[in-house]
Design an enzyme around this catalytic site. Structure first.
Site: not given
Ligand code: G3I
Length: 369
Positions: A163, A279
């Protein structure tokens, strides 16, 4: 249950009737037991993947069973991103990513690494980092090389840069805007415009066998973002930068234009690179309605869109360039859309109880016909 004996009886009658005419001497072997059900991975002529999250993978048998039955490629949803793998400078946490990668190896599932460089999911120490351009280059190169080396030989491929382009004008997420606000990138700010090429070079140095992808969203808008993405990809290729493929994320909704998706796939394929639908999910509540029912009509519309996308991928991407189709999760229980937008939605092929939805059968049909 009554159909198999009847079929067997009919085969014998046909054989006996035909025997005198054509000299049939053998009797048909009856087929017993259930017919194996079609699966996504068994039907597609290319890998079918899903994003996976470590915690349901190690605790939920429905989750694990569905993944093993249906998919032969995996992408970690967040466990291999920078904020997780190096939460403090010099303190590494590969445990959740290692679990996912180990599961993939144990079950002979292709592992796609996601991702090495993104302007989001950064640890706070990186956002607060102070240093001159060579200190930033060192941070950037060290991160890429450490992670790509850690997973060397265990991942087939990487989303090296994720991105990097702006939605509004297709330019690089820029230095002028605040980093991490949706349009800015801390990487572009400190490393200059050519950081993308260098990310691929560093990743290739660490793991020369891995296929390296540029991954982004919004190609189906057919706007300036797609134009500049194609220009970027062609320029990297022409310069001999080790890039193998492009990821088209395809976070779309029920109103998506199938002709535009086909055109975007055709244009991405024209680069000669591998094309990964990386995705895929299809929101049915893009307007954030608070009182919405997932009606049979909506279910069919979603199924038909999944079918069209699979058909379009097969029609517009030559076989040798098909890296596969990956859905961003597979059960509506686990989609990022519901927690991120705080809304009801049903974007994936399986429902919240891991039962196949019409969307699943649409996807299967699109892979078949
Ligand atoms: O930081 C905590 C971590 O310490 C803990 O172990 C964990 C337990 O649930 O939670 C962690 O936080 C998570 C976070 O990512 C970590 O970066 C969140 O729950 C989680 O929901 C979060 O979101 C993810 C996001 O990217 C950021 O990384 C989403 O699940 C994921 O689906 C989303 O994916 C992105 C792609 O990478 C790129 N394209 C868009 C897509 C959707 O946004």
């Amino acid at each position: 249950m009554m159909r198999l004996p009847c079929l067997y009886h009919c085969l014998i009658v046909i054989c006996f009737t035909a025997a005198s005419a054509i000299g049939c001497k053998k009797t048909a072997t009856p087929q017993v037991g259930p017919t194996p059900e079609a699966t996504l991975k068994g039907t597609a002529a290319f890998p079918m993947g899903s994003a996976v999250v470590a915690s349901p993978l190690n605790t939920n048998y429905y989750y694990q069973g569905t993944l093993l039955n249906e998919y032969n490629s995996m992408t970690a949803d967040y466990e291999m991103k920078f904020d997780i793998t190096e939460p403090q400078e010099g303190t590494y946490n590969y445990t959740p990513g290692d679990y996912i990668v180990g599961f993939a190896a144990q079950h002979h599932i292709r592992m796609h690494g996601h991702n090495l460089i993104w302007h989001q999911a950064l640890p706070s120490w990186v956002l607060a980092f102070k240093g001159d351009s060579s200190a930033w280059e060192n941070l950037f190169a060290t991160h890429i090389k450490n992670e790509a080396t850690h997973y060397k030989g265990q991942v087939a491929s990487w989303d090296v840069v994720n991105e990097a382009l702006r939605d509004d004008n297709g330019a690089l997420r820029s230095a002028e805007t605040t980093p991490n606000d949706g349009s800015g990138s801390i990487w572009r700010q400190h490393l200059g415009a050519d950081y993308i090429a260098r990310a691929f070079v560093y990743a290739h140095e660490a793991d020369p066998a891995a296929l390296l992808f540029y991954n982004d969203y919004g190609q189906e808008w057919l706007g300036v973002k797609l134009d500049s993405m194609i220009a970027l990809l062609n320029s990297l290729t022409k310069r001999g930068i080790p890039i193998s493929g492009v990821g088209m994320q395809m976070h779309i909704d029920i109103n998506a234009d199938t002709a535009a998706i086909s055109e975007a796939l055709r244009r991405l394929a024209s680069t000669g690179l591998l094309v990964h639908i990386s995705e895929l999910d299809i929101s049915v509540n893009p307007n954030n309605l608070t009182n919405i029912t997932f009606t049979p009509a909506l279910q069919l519309r979603q199924a038909s869109l999944f079918e069209s996308i699979a058909k379009s991928y097969r029609a517009n991407v030559p076989p040798a360039q098909r890296y596969g189709i990956t859905t961003w999760g597979f059960s509506d229980a686990d989609s990022w859309i519901i927690s991120y937008f705080h809304r009801q939605d049903w974007p994936l092929p399986f429902d919240a109880n891991y039962a196949k939805k019409p969307a699943y059968f649409g996807l299967l049909k699109g892979l078949t016909e």
